[in-house]
Design a protein around this motif. Structure first.
Motif, PDB file in Angstrom:
ATOM      1  N   UNK A  19       6.856   5.503   0.433  1.00 16.58           N
ATOM      2  CA  UNK A  19       7.366   4.283   1.046  1.00 16.58           C
ATOM      3  C   UNK A  19       6.251   3.226   1.089  1.00 16.58           C
ATOM      4  N   UNK A  20       6.484   2.058   0.521  1.00 19.24           N
ATOM      5  CA  UNK A  20       5.425   1.031   0.551  1.00 19.24           C
ATOM      6  C   UNK A  20       5.292   0.419   1.941  1.00 19.24           C
ATOM      7  N   UNK A  21       4.091   0.027   2.262  1.00 25.39           N
ATOM      8  CA  UNK A  21       3.842  -0.691   3.512  1.00 25.39           C
ATOM      9  C   UNK A  21       2.842  -1.803   3.238  1.00 25.39           C
ATOM     10  N   UNK A  22       2.834  -2.787   4.102  1.00 24.57           N
ATOM     11  CA  UNK A  22       1.983  -3.950   3.908  1.00 24.57           C
ATOM     12  C   UNK A  22       0.911  -3.999   4.991  1.00 24.57           C
ATOM     13  N   UNK A  46       0.854  -1.185   0.000  1.00 28.17           N
ATOM     14  CA  UNK A  46       0.000   0.000   0.000  1.00 28.17           C
ATOM     15  C   UNK A  46       0.889   1.234   0.000  1.00 28.17           C
ATOM     16  N   UNK A  47       0.553   2.221  -0.804  1.00 27.09           N
ATOM     17  CA  UNK A  47       1.298   3.475  -0.804  1.00 27.09           C
ATOM     18  C   UNK A  47       0.948   4.258   0.462  1.00 27.09           C
ATOM     19  N   UNK A  48       1.964   4.719   1.149  1.00 31.32           N
ATOM     20  CA  UNK A  48       1.756   5.477   2.376  1.00 31.32           C
ATOM     21  C   UNK A  48       2.146   6.935   2.172  1.00 31.32           C
ATOM     22  N   UNK A  49       1.803   7.766   3.149  1.00 40.68           N
ATOM     23  CA  UNK A  49       2.178   9.174   3.076  1.00 40.68           C
ATOM     24  C   UNK A  49       3.655   9.390   3.343  1.00 40.68           C
ATOM     25  N   UNK A  50       4.249   8.480   4.051  1.00 39.12           N
ATOM     26  CA  UNK A  50       5.687   8.602   4.318  1.00 39.12           C
ATOM     27  C   UNK A  50       6.480   8.337   3.046  1.00 39.12           C
ATOM     28  N   UNK A  51       7.629   8.964   2.955  1.00 38.72           N
ATOM     29  CA  UNK A  51       8.461   8.847   1.756  1.00 38.72           C
ATOM     30  C   UNK A  51       9.833   8.291   2.124  1.00 38.72           C
ATOM     31  N   UNK A  52      10.523   7.790   1.116  1.00 36.97           N
ATOM     32  CA  UNK A  52      11.885   7.302   1.301  1.00 36.97           C
ATOM     33  C   UNK A  52      12.739   7.782   0.139  1.00 36.97           C
ATOM     34  N   UNK A  53      14.037   7.871   0.376  1.00 37.49           N
ATOM     35  CA  UNK A  53      14.953   8.366  -0.651  1.00 37.49           C
ATOM     36  C   UNK A  53      14.969   7.428  -1.843  1.00 37.49           C
TER      37      UNK A  53
END
Length: 418
Positions: free
Chosen positions: A222-225, A183-190
């Motif tokens: 950042x993806x999350x499950x 799931x696409x989250x609001x948090x981001x990653x480099x």
């Protein structure tokens, strides 16, 4: 290792063939063994010899066991195959409870029943009512497995399976997986190939260079499950189906890389029971035995509305965070008030990211939502699918991956005039 009587060898031993058959029994019980390990075991036994009882056990153990959860299976099959002179009678008594007088009055230990099924794959019970005492009974064992038999088992109803077919179906279920997309989250990653500028990281890098901007940092979501939450009906009408589904849940809970953040499992009949920690045991027999001891309402009545109310009140906030996917496995034949059941199903639906209902009654072509419990639950699910065979469990992965999949819900909603 327990102590047993000295191993007696026949006048013309066929050790290599016996080790090969022993390896086949281990493989049927779920221990991954190939031809290379069998050859290594024969060579290792030839080198170690038989001077000590323990040497033979640990030599084969070193060749065939490389995971902790396979130790119990190996120990039981070794005891039955090599040591116990009455192993055949013990195994038949485990597989066919109607046979009396050949088994000690005790419960089978962990992995013991699986060892019996592996050694007697395809065998039938001897007719003890005929023949004189001391007369030998021939048992024909057919360990062959063809693709046609697997295809037939995929679509066969769990309730119509024989003992041997149930054992083979459990082995097939152990190989199933239930992958899920992140799931696409609001948090981001480099990210070097991101679509958005990471302003904060870009400024920090420029400050290290004296304020000069040499490179623009990028980022991506950042993806999350999600979590998987399973509510399984263990009432009398769901007994055979719930046992097979729990085997499936054990495989999903112990599958690494499937994508689920956590797998939470609950059983319900007349009360709600959390069996999540039991399914984390790697040995499926030990896990289901512990779950069965925890749930005291096996094959009892059904109070779906009351159990869902207990889940929504006591467990929903703990396990439903981060957009959990919920599986409800039940036939919907409830004794509670339909209004109470509808209210609790609506609350469960609003708390979940996706709610999927597996119902074994859907296997009938003329199935209609005539029962009050089914009619009360149906409007509050995202997908309504059958759950009576291995093929139906395989199709579950497609239902989770496609958010627009509704199964049979639309057709049945038209039957009740909604």
């Amino acid at each position: 290792m327990p102590e047993y009587a000295p191993l007696e060898l026949p006048d013309e031993p066929k050790l290599a063939g016996n080790i090969t058959h022993f390896a086949r029994a281990l493989r049927r019980a779920g221990v991954p063994i190939g031809p290379g390990r069998v050859i290594d075991a024969v060579r290792a036994v030839e080198a170690a010899g038989f001077t000590e009882k323990r040497d033979f056990y640990w030599t084969l153990h070193a060749c065939f066991v490389n995971r902790p959860e396979h130790r119990a299976v190996f120990a039981q099959i070794f005891r039955l195959y090599w040591r116990d002179p009455r192993y055949l009678e013990h195994m038949m008594s485990y597989m066919i409870p109607a046979v009396r007088g050949v088994q000690e009055d005790r419960k089978a230990r962990s992995a013991e029943k699986r060892a019996a099924e592996a050694l007697l794959d395809g065998a039938e019970a001897p007719d003890l009512s005929q023949g004189e005492e001391g007369e030998e009974t021939e048992i024909e064992i057919d360990a062959s497995l063809t693709m046609s038999s697997e295809e037939r088992l995929r679509t066969l109803d769990f309730e119509q399976m024989s003992v041997a077919e149930v054992a083979e179906a459990k082995r097939m279920i152990a190989r199933l997986s239930l992958p899920v997309k992140p799931i696409k989250s609001r948090r981001a990653q480099a990210s070097l190939t991101g679509q958005k500028v990471d302003a904060a990281r870009t400024l920090r890098q420029s400050m290290r260079q004296g304020g000069d901007l040499h490179k623009i940092a990028l980022k991506r979501p950042r993806p999350r499950w999600p979590n998987l939450v399973v509510l399984c009906d263990i009432s009398g009408s769901m007994s055979q189906y719930s046992r097979m589904v729990l085997h499936f849940l054990h495989a999903v809970a112990n599958e690494k890389g499937a994508g689920w953040a956590k797998v939470h499992a609950f059983t319900f009949g007349t009360r709600l029971t959390n069996i999540t920690r039991h399914l984390r045991q790697r040995d499926v027999d030990a896990a289901l035995a512990a779950a069965g001891a925890e749930a005291q309402d096996w094959e009892g009545g059904t109070r779906i509305g009351r159990c869902l109310e207990a889940f929504n009140r006591d467990w929903s906030r703990r396990v439903m965070g981060q957009g959990a996917v919920v599986l409800v496995i039940t036939d919907g034949l409830d004794r509670d008030s339909p209004d109470r059941l509808a209210k609790q199903m609506e609350r469960l639906h609003l708390s979940s990211r996706r709610l999927i209902w597996l119902n074994p009654l859907l296997r009938w072509e003329g199935f209609a939502p005539k029962a009050q419990g089914i009619a009360a639950m149906l409007p509050h699910v995202d997908s309504f699918r059958a759950g009576h065979s291995i093929a139906s469990l395989e199709d579950l992965a497609a239902a989770i991956s496609r958010p627009d999949d509704m199964g049979e819900k639309d057709r049945l909603m038209r039957l009740i005039g909604v």
